[in-house]
Design a protein around this motif. Structure first.
Motif, PDB file in Angstrom:
ATOM      1  N   THR A 343       0.834  -1.198   0.000  1.00 53.27           N
ATOM      2  CA  THR A 343       0.000   0.000   0.000  1.00 53.27           C
ATOM      3  C   THR A 343       0.870   1.251   0.000  1.00 53.27           C
ATOM      4  O   THR A 343       2.023   1.219   0.432  1.00 53.27           O
ATOM      5  CB  THR A 343      -0.943   0.017   1.220  1.00 53.27           C
ATOM      6  OG1 THR A 343      -1.885   1.084   1.070  1.00 53.27           O
ATOM      7  CG2 THR A 343      -0.175   0.211   2.518  1.00 53.27           C
ATOM      8  N   HIS A 353      -6.615   3.217  -3.332  1.00 53.76           N
ATOM      9  CA  HIS A 353      -6.513   2.440  -2.094  1.00 53.76           C
ATOM     10  C   HIS A 353      -7.823   1.694  -1.826  1.00 53.76           C
ATOM     11  O   HIS A 353      -7.815   0.507  -1.470  1.00 53.76           O
ATOM     12  CB  HIS A 353      -6.179   3.373  -0.938  1.00 53.76           C
ATOM     13  CG  HIS A 353      -6.381   2.769   0.423  1.00 53.76           C
ATOM     14  ND1 HIS A 353      -5.693   1.671   0.870  1.00 53.76           N
ATOM     15  CD2 HIS A 353      -7.240   3.124   1.436  1.00 53.76           C
ATOM     16  CE1 HIS A 353      -6.092   1.368   2.097  1.00 53.76           C
ATOM     17  NE2 HIS A 353      -7.030   2.238   2.466  1.00 53.76           N
ATOM     18  N   MET A 370       1.236  -8.048   4.212  1.00 52.88           N
ATOM     19  CA  MET A 370       0.860  -6.675   3.861  1.00 52.88           C
ATOM     20  C   MET A 370       1.922  -5.695   4.343  1.00 52.88           C
ATOM     21  O   MET A 370       2.376  -5.776   5.480  1.00 52.88           O
ATOM     22  CB  MET A 370      -0.497  -6.351   4.508  1.00 52.88           C
ATOM     23  CG  MET A 370      -1.604  -7.290   4.038  1.00 52.88           C
ATOM     24  SD  MET A 370      -2.861  -7.611   5.321  1.00 52.88           S
ATOM     25  CE  MET A 370      -1.991  -8.755   6.399  1.00 52.88           C
ATOM     26  N   PHE A 371       2.290  -4.767   3.454  1.00 53.93           N
ATOM     27  CA  PHE A 371       3.372  -3.846   3.763  1.00 53.93           C
ATOM     28  C   PHE A 371       3.089  -2.473   3.178  1.00 53.93           C
ATOM     29  O   PHE A 371       2.417  -2.340   2.154  1.00 53.93           O
ATOM     30  CB  PHE A 371       4.699  -4.351   3.176  1.00 53.93           C
ATOM     31  CG  PHE A 371       5.032  -5.757   3.570  1.00 53.93           C
ATOM     32  CD1 PHE A 371       5.625  -6.023   4.789  1.00 53.93           C
ATOM     33  CD2 PHE A 371       4.735  -6.821   2.728  1.00 53.93           C
ATOM     34  CE1 PHE A 371       5.925  -7.322   5.168  1.00 53.93           C
ATOM     35  CE2 PHE A 371       5.024  -8.125   3.091  1.00 53.93           C
ATOM     36  CZ  PHE A 371       5.629  -8.377   4.311  1.00 53.93           C
ATOM     37  N   ALA A 372       3.638  -1.446   3.811  1.00 56.93           N
ATOM     38  CA  ALA A 372       3.657  -0.114   3.233  1.00 56.93           C
ATOM     39  C   ALA A 372       4.834  -0.040   2.268  1.00 56.93           C
ATOM     40  O   ALA A 372       5.888  -0.640   2.515  1.00 56.93           O
ATOM     41  CB  ALA A 372       3.803   0.944   4.321  1.00 56.93           C
ATOM     42  N   LYS A 394       0.413   6.248   4.477  1.00 58.92           N
ATOM     43  CA  LYS A 394       0.789   4.852   4.247  1.00 58.92           C
ATOM     44  C   LYS A 394       0.411   3.993   5.457  1.00 58.92           C
ATOM     45  O   LYS A 394      -0.163   2.909   5.323  1.00 58.92           O
ATOM     46  CB  LYS A 394       2.293   4.727   3.996  1.00 58.92           C
ATOM     47  CG  LYS A 394       2.778   5.215   2.647  1.00 58.92           C
ATOM     48  CD  LYS A 394       4.283   4.975   2.540  1.00 58.92           C
ATOM     49  CE  LYS A 394       4.841   5.515   1.242  1.00 58.92           C
ATOM     50  NZ  LYS A 394       6.308   5.321   1.141  1.00 58.92           N
ATOM     51  N   LYS A 395       0.754   4.501   6.648  1.00 61.66           N
ATOM     52  CA  LYS A 395       0.475   3.742   7.866  1.00 61.66           C
ATOM     53  C   LYS A 395      -1.017   3.551   8.074  1.00 61.66           C
ATOM     54  O   LYS A 395      -1.473   2.471   8.468  1.00 61.66           O
ATOM     55  CB  LYS A 395       1.084   4.454   9.073  1.00 61.66           C
ATOM     56  CG  LYS A 395       2.598   4.392   9.113  1.00 61.66           C
ATOM     57  CD  LYS A 395       3.151   5.135  10.325  1.00 61.66           C
ATOM     58  CE  LYS A 395       4.671   5.092  10.354  1.00 61.66           C
ATOM     59  NZ  LYS A 395       5.222   5.839  11.509  1.00 61.66           N
ATOM     60  N   ARG A 397      -3.414   3.596   5.742  1.00 64.48           N
ATOM     61  CA  ARG A 397      -3.935   2.670   4.726  1.00 64.48           C
ATOM     62  C   ARG A 397      -3.539   1.231   5.041  1.00 64.48           C
ATOM     63  O   ARG A 397      -4.352   0.305   4.886  1.00 64.48           O
ATOM     64  CB  ARG A 397      -3.419   3.070   3.337  1.00 64.48           C
ATOM     65  CG  ARG A 397      -4.036   4.355   2.808  1.00 64.48           C
ATOM     66  CD  ARG A 397      -3.441   4.733   1.460  1.00 64.48           C
ATOM     67  NE  ARG A 397      -3.967   6.026   0.989  1.00 64.48           N
ATOM     68  CZ  ARG A 397      -3.531   6.666  -0.086  1.00 64.48           C
ATOM     69  NH1 ARG A 397      -2.552   6.136  -0.818  1.00 64.48           N
ATOM     70  NH2 ARG A 397      -4.065   7.825  -0.444  1.00 64.48           N
ATOM     71  N   LEU A 398      -2.290   1.062   5.479  1.00 61.00           N
ATOM     72  CA  LEU A 398      -1.845  -0.286   5.834  1.00 61.00           C
ATOM     73  C   LEU A 398      -2.688  -0.848   6.969  1.00 61.00           C
ATOM     74  O   LEU A 398      -3.084  -2.027   6.944  1.00 61.00           O
ATOM     75  CB  LEU A 398      -0.366  -0.269   6.228  1.00 61.00           C
ATOM     76  CG  LEU A 398       0.229  -1.603   6.693  1.00 61.00           C
ATOM     77  CD1 LEU A 398       0.114  -2.664   5.605  1.00 61.00           C
ATOM     78  CD2 LEU A 398       1.689  -1.413   7.119  1.00 61.00           C
ATOM     79  N   GLN A 399      -2.980  -0.051   7.960  1.00 61.79           N
ATOM     80  CA  GLN A 399      -3.784  -0.516   9.088  1.00 61.79           C
ATOM     81  C   GLN A 399      -5.178  -0.917   8.638  1.00 61.79           C
ATOM     82  O   GLN A 399      -5.737  -1.918   9.120  1.00 61.79           O
ATOM     83  CB  GLN A 399      -3.869   0.560  10.164  1.00 61.79           C
ATOM     84  CG  GLN A 399      -4.427   0.050  11.492  1.00 61.79           C
ATOM     85  CD  GLN A 399      -3.592  -1.079  12.063  1.00 61.79           C
ATOM     86  OE1 GLN A 399      -2.396  -0.936  12.251  1.00 61.79           O
ATOM     87  NE2 GLN A 399      -4.238  -2.220  12.329  1.00 61.79           N
TER      88      GLN A 399
END
Length: 477
Positions: A343, A353, A370-372, A394-395, A397-399
């Protein structure tokens, strides 16, 4: 992001032990491995080469003669962990000035000058295609000189080396079938650290699997950056324009899987990793044909938006990917599917996203990695695009992706309640000495009372309960 399922987090950086220690009085090796299953497999090759040189292993790096860390360069976080570890190793140099410290693998190829000249952290730097030179490099380092070999190869597959099984449970093992990668995904550093893709002679793969089965192993995982592109035409490196006759005589990945599956019905076969653009119906039909080929496909998607996929140079669209998912569901109805997602890739919008979230809702994966997005040097993305998505976005969206996958994983796990699964016992449960654990064909962990069963047994388990990611049940006849 490296397209290869990562080793369990508990094994990251774990000191790896050779099963049968070498002769007494030999030198001691402390070996750690970080990153993916391919790195772990490479560490087994390294251990085999050094065992033949009289090395035994130790879990205390302060008593080692040589320390090697096999590294991952896929994400910045992995590199930071390795750098921190190297500073800890340097402490051992104060009590043992003759100690040799070496970096192996992907970071070695990428950061050779920094390690050797600027930071002066290590004595040996060895790339993934140069492990045969380790004995000579150690001899060089023992004279006080720095030793380096990071040359990439078009032929090296280590096919003739029988890997020493490190930290093994004696039940499951990795077999590397390809090395390198030709895909050139925009975010990925693997083609630069591991070189061109080349396939290994199928006869050596089958013989390694036979040997493992005869030694009591009951599951093998066929490894490659892109297993679906495996093609043996009599030489490792892929031919640009193979003739029709060469193609007709070639061994494809589907045919290789069949050869391994036919060794014995009690030898389970897994594989990692597939690439959506190369995942063929032929492969899916082979999986469906053999009960001992696991009903589990790791199919990285990376993004649910076609524009981002094109920027990533993935070679498929959202629609193509969902077509492959539909094929898996049709041909292998009981299959579990997992994914990789990145992401916050360059220029990703909020709507794009949400496309990833909507694809997740459509597929409902069983598992996920899953990774940023983390910009890596030399890659197409680093040279061409601006890493312009703020870290806080990024953080967030990753969450959101992680939270959704946790929900889907729990739903998929719950679907197993009330069903009977054939489970391969891998060991005693961490929570209770009275329980065993193993995995079913779909790669889900199953826990059940020990009774008289033991590691390596196949046990039919009726599932009557579950947690978010584990099935719980009782053995049945």
């Amino acid at each position: 992001m490296h397209e290869n399922k990562e080793i369990d987090e508990s094994k990251q950086g774990e000191a790896l032990m050779i099963e049968s220690p070498a002769a007494k009085g030999g030198k001691k090796l402390f070996l750690e491995s970080y990153g993916c299953a391919m790195n772990f497999s490479d560490s087994e090759i390294v251990a085999s080469i050094l065992k033949d040189q009289g090395f035994s292993t130790t879990q205390d790096f302060f008593e080692a003669d040589v320390i090697f860390v096999n590294t991952c360069a896929i994400r910045e976080g992995a590199e930071q962990r390795v750098r921190k570890r190297l500073t800890e190793y340097r402490k051992a140099k104060k009590t043992n000035p003759d100690l040799i410290i070496g970096v192996l693998g992907c970071m070695a190829e990428r950061l050779k000058s920094q390690f050797l000249e600027e930071e002066k952290l290590v004595d040996i730097v060895v790339g993934p295609d140069a492990y045969r030179s380790l004995p000579q490099l150690i001899e060089t380092a023992e004279t006080g000189q720095k030793a380096v070999n990071v040359l990439l190869s078009k032929e090296e597959t280590y096919a003739d080396i029988a890997p020493v099984r490190l930290g093994s449970n004696g039940v499951t093992a990795f077999i590397s079938i390809t090395r390198g990668c030709d895909n050139m995904c925009a975010f990925c550093v693997v083609p630069f650290t591991r070189g061109r893709e080349r396939s290994r002679d199928p006869e050596t793969i089958v013989n390694e699997a036979k040997d493992l089965f005869e030694k009591g192993y009951r599951e093998v995982t066929l490894l490659g950056q892109n297993v679906d592109s495996y093609l043996w035409t009599g030489g490792g490196l892929k031919k640009e324009n193979p003739t029709a006759q060469e193609l007709s005589e070639a061994t494809t990945f589907a045919q290789l899987m069949e050869k391994v599956a036919l060794i014995n019905p009690d030898l389970r076969v897994r594989f990692s990793t597939s690439h959506p653009k190369d995942m063929s119906d032929e492969v899916l039909h082979i999986i469906a044909k053999y009960d001992n080929i696991c009903s589990y496909v790791h199919l990285p998607v990376q993004s649910g938006n076609s524009r981002i996929l094109e920027m990533m140079n993935r070679g498929y669209t959202r629609e193509w990917y969902l077509n492959r998912i539909a094929a898996i569901r049709t041909i292998i109805p009981d299959a579990a599917i997992s994914m990789d997602i990145i992401t916050g890739f360059c220029s990703e919008t909020e709507e794009e996203h949400r496309d990833t979230l909507s694809l997740m809702e459509e597929v409902k994966y069983h598992f996920g990695y899953m990774f940023a997005y983390s910009e890596r040097p030399k890659t197409l993305a680093e040279r061409t695009y601006k890493d312009d998505v703020p870290e806080e976005i990024k953080k967030r969206r990753l969450q959101e992706i992680v939270d959704l996958q946790v929900k889907h994983s729990a739903e998929r796990t719950k679907e197993g309640v009330g069903k009977v699964f054939r489970v391969l016992v891998e060991g005693v449960s961490k929570k209770s000495a009275e329980e065993l654990y193993g995995r079913n064909s779909q790669n889900t962990v199953v826990v059940f009372p020990k009774k008289n069963y033991k590691k390596g047994d196949y046990v039919n388990v009726l599932v009557d309960n579950c947690t978010g990611g584990t099935l719980i049940g009782n053995a049945v006849d």
